[in-house]
Design a protein around this motif. Structure first.
Motif, PDB file in Angstrom:
ATOM      1  N   GLU A 132       4.331   8.354  14.330  1.00 49.28           N
ATOM      2  CA  GLU A 132       4.256   8.718  12.918  1.00 49.28           C
ATOM      3  C   GLU A 132       4.370   7.493  12.024  1.00 49.28           C
ATOM      4  O   GLU A 132       3.896   7.497  10.891  1.00 49.28           O
ATOM      5  CB  GLU A 132       5.360   9.732  12.575  1.00 49.28           C
ATOM      6  N   ARG A 133       4.995   6.446  12.522  1.00 52.20           N
ATOM      7  CA  ARG A 133       5.132   5.212  11.740  1.00 52.20           C
ATOM      8  C   ARG A 133       3.803   4.492  11.578  1.00 52.20           C
ATOM      9  O   ARG A 133       3.611   3.754  10.605  1.00 52.20           O
ATOM     10  CB  ARG A 133       6.123   4.266  12.422  1.00 52.20           C
ATOM     11  N   ASP A 177       0.734   5.571  10.895  1.00 52.02           N
ATOM     12  CA  ASP A 177      -0.045   5.987   9.729  1.00 52.02           C
ATOM     13  C   ASP A 177       0.587   5.503   8.423  1.00 52.02           C
ATOM     14  O   ASP A 177      -0.112   5.379   7.406  1.00 52.02           O
ATOM     15  CB  ASP A 177      -0.176   7.515   9.698  1.00 52.02           C
ATOM     16  N   ARG A 178       1.885   5.249   8.437  1.00 56.68           N
ATOM     17  CA  ARG A 178       2.552   4.773   7.223  1.00 56.68           C
ATOM     18  C   ARG A 178       2.173   3.327   6.901  1.00 56.68           C
ATOM     19  O   ARG A 178       2.167   2.926   5.738  1.00 56.68           O
ATOM     20  CB  ARG A 178       4.073   4.859   7.370  1.00 56.68           C
ATOM     21  N   TRP A 179       1.878   2.558   7.934  1.00 56.87           N
ATOM     22  CA  TRP A 179       1.688   1.127   7.751  1.00 56.87           C
ATOM     23  C   TRP A 179       0.238   0.672   7.874  1.00 56.87           C
ATOM     24  O   TRP A 179      -0.190  -0.234   7.148  1.00 56.87           O
ATOM     25  CB  TRP A 179       2.542   0.360   8.777  1.00 56.87           C
ATOM     26  N   THR A 235      -3.474   1.212   7.287  1.00 53.63           N
ATOM     27  CA  THR A 235      -4.416   2.002   6.497  1.00 53.63           C
ATOM     28  C   THR A 235      -5.645   1.142   6.176  1.00 53.63           C
ATOM     29  O   THR A 235      -5.647  -0.080   6.382  1.00 53.63           O
ATOM     30  CB  THR A 235      -3.778   2.468   5.175  1.00 53.63           C
ATOM     31  N   ALA A 288       1.832  -5.652   7.237  1.00 53.56           N
ATOM     32  CA  ALA A 288       1.843  -4.262   7.689  1.00 53.56           C
ATOM     33  C   ALA A 288       2.249  -4.152   9.149  1.00 53.56           C
ATOM     34  O   ALA A 288       3.054  -3.286   9.528  1.00 53.56           O
ATOM     35  CB  ALA A 288       0.471  -3.629   7.462  1.00 53.56           C
ATOM     36  N   LEU A 291       5.470  -2.352  10.759  1.00 49.54           N
ATOM     37  CA  LEU A 291       5.318  -1.314  11.773  1.00 49.54           C
ATOM     38  C   LEU A 291       6.217  -1.585  12.975  1.00 49.54           C
ATOM     39  O   LEU A 291       6.855  -0.666  13.501  1.00 49.54           O
ATOM     40  CB  LEU A 291       3.856  -1.230  12.215  1.00 49.54           C
ATOM     41  N   ASP A 302       9.793  -0.885  11.956  1.00 44.92           N
ATOM     42  CA  ASP A 302       9.977   0.554  11.754  1.00 44.92           C
ATOM     43  C   ASP A 302       9.997   1.302  13.084  1.00 44.92           C
ATOM     44  O   ASP A 302      10.769   2.249  13.277  1.00 44.92           O
ATOM     45  CB  ASP A 302       8.853   1.093  10.865  1.00 44.92           C
ATOM     46  N   THR A 303       9.153   0.885  14.023  1.00 44.85           N
ATOM     47  CA  THR A 303       9.146   1.507  15.355  1.00 44.85           C
ATOM     48  C   THR A 303      10.457   1.236  16.078  1.00 44.85           C
ATOM     49  O   THR A 303      11.003   2.117  16.757  1.00 44.85           O
ATOM     50  CB  THR A 303       7.969   0.971  16.192  1.00 44.85           C
TER      51      THR A 303
END
Length: 248
Positions: free
Chosen positions: A92-93, A95-97, A99, A113, A117, A120-121
């Motif tokens: 899910e992380r 798609d947040r980063w 794009t 980015a 990611l 965040d992961t």
């Protein structure tokens, strides 16, 4: 003449089932189902993969073995469910980063980015009870590797589609390969951070720079790398010389 004996092929052990026996349909059953998974994750964090057992989970959860086996046939089915949940939380992380806007922002934007990611992961894994042990189980236990590979394949396909939009003239096979390597590299980077006392941000920044740098080398189909021809030395004419009259 003596008969030559052919070597016996290696005996392959059957893989344990990873399929849950049934899904809970009522609230009480759902609570029991989730309780089993919560206790399994905490037990895994406490004792590791080798010592984890369904009996130990039952003991800690205050359940009888038949109550657990109603849903999970073995400990590998428990780990499989936990693995799928961790993979989903990590994926899910992405798609947040990552794009299209990030790609349009250039190398610096992409590097930031990817760095975000990775961090965040890592945080998603830390926030998951037993997260690091679940990751290790997905790598170390042969029966569970398909959970990891299936997740990575899904992310690779999604990232390949995104890259194809960002780089419409690039070779499709190259985009597929790059995407697959990047997914595996980010996952391995997070594993390395857990295994060694390294600075999370420094590692994320270094790996992000490597990945972003390579993506700039992805070329359109059929286009060869540009070659720079050496410049010819300039020739200076003596002062007062007239222009060449042979030029029309």
């Amino acid at each position: 003449m003596p008969t030559l004996l052919r070597p016996m092929p290696p005996i392959r052990k059957p893989q344990p089932s990873l399929v849950t026996k049934k899904q809970p349909a009522q609230q009480r059953a759902t609570e029991t189902y989730e309780r089993i998974l919560e206790v399994t994750a905490q037990t895994l964090a406490d004792v590791g993969i080798e010592r984890l057992s369904t009996n130990l989970v039952c003991e800690r959860a205050g359940l009888t073995p038949p109550a657990l086996y109603r849903y999970f046939p073995n400990k590998y089915a428990l780990l499989s469910e936990l693995g799928q949940r961790l993979m989903q939380a990590q994926n899910e992380r992405v798609d947040r980063w990552i794009t299209l806007e990030v790609f349009s922002g250039g190398v610096d934007s992409l590097e930031r980015a990817i760095e975000g990611l990775i961090i965040d992961t890592y945080e998603a894994t830390v926030q998951t009870v037993g997260g690091v042990w679940i990751m290790r189980a997905l790598r170390a236990v042969p029966a569970l590797q398909q959970v990891r590979l299936a997740s990575h394949t899904a992310v690779t396909q999604e990232q390949t589609r995104l890259l194809a939009q960002a780089l419409p003239e690039a070779d499709a096979a190259e985009l597929q390969l790059v995407s697959r390597i990047v997914v595996e590299l980010i996952y391995a980077t997070v594993e390395m951070i857990f295994d060694e006392p390294l600075d999370v941000k420094a590692v994320a920044r270094t790996v992000a720079g490597m990945i972003a740098s390579h993506l700039t080398r992805v070329r359109p189909v059929g286009r060869k790398p540009a070659t720079v021809k050496p410049a010819k030395p300039a020739t200076r004419k003596p002062r007062g010389a007239r222009p060449d009259s042979s030029v029309g």
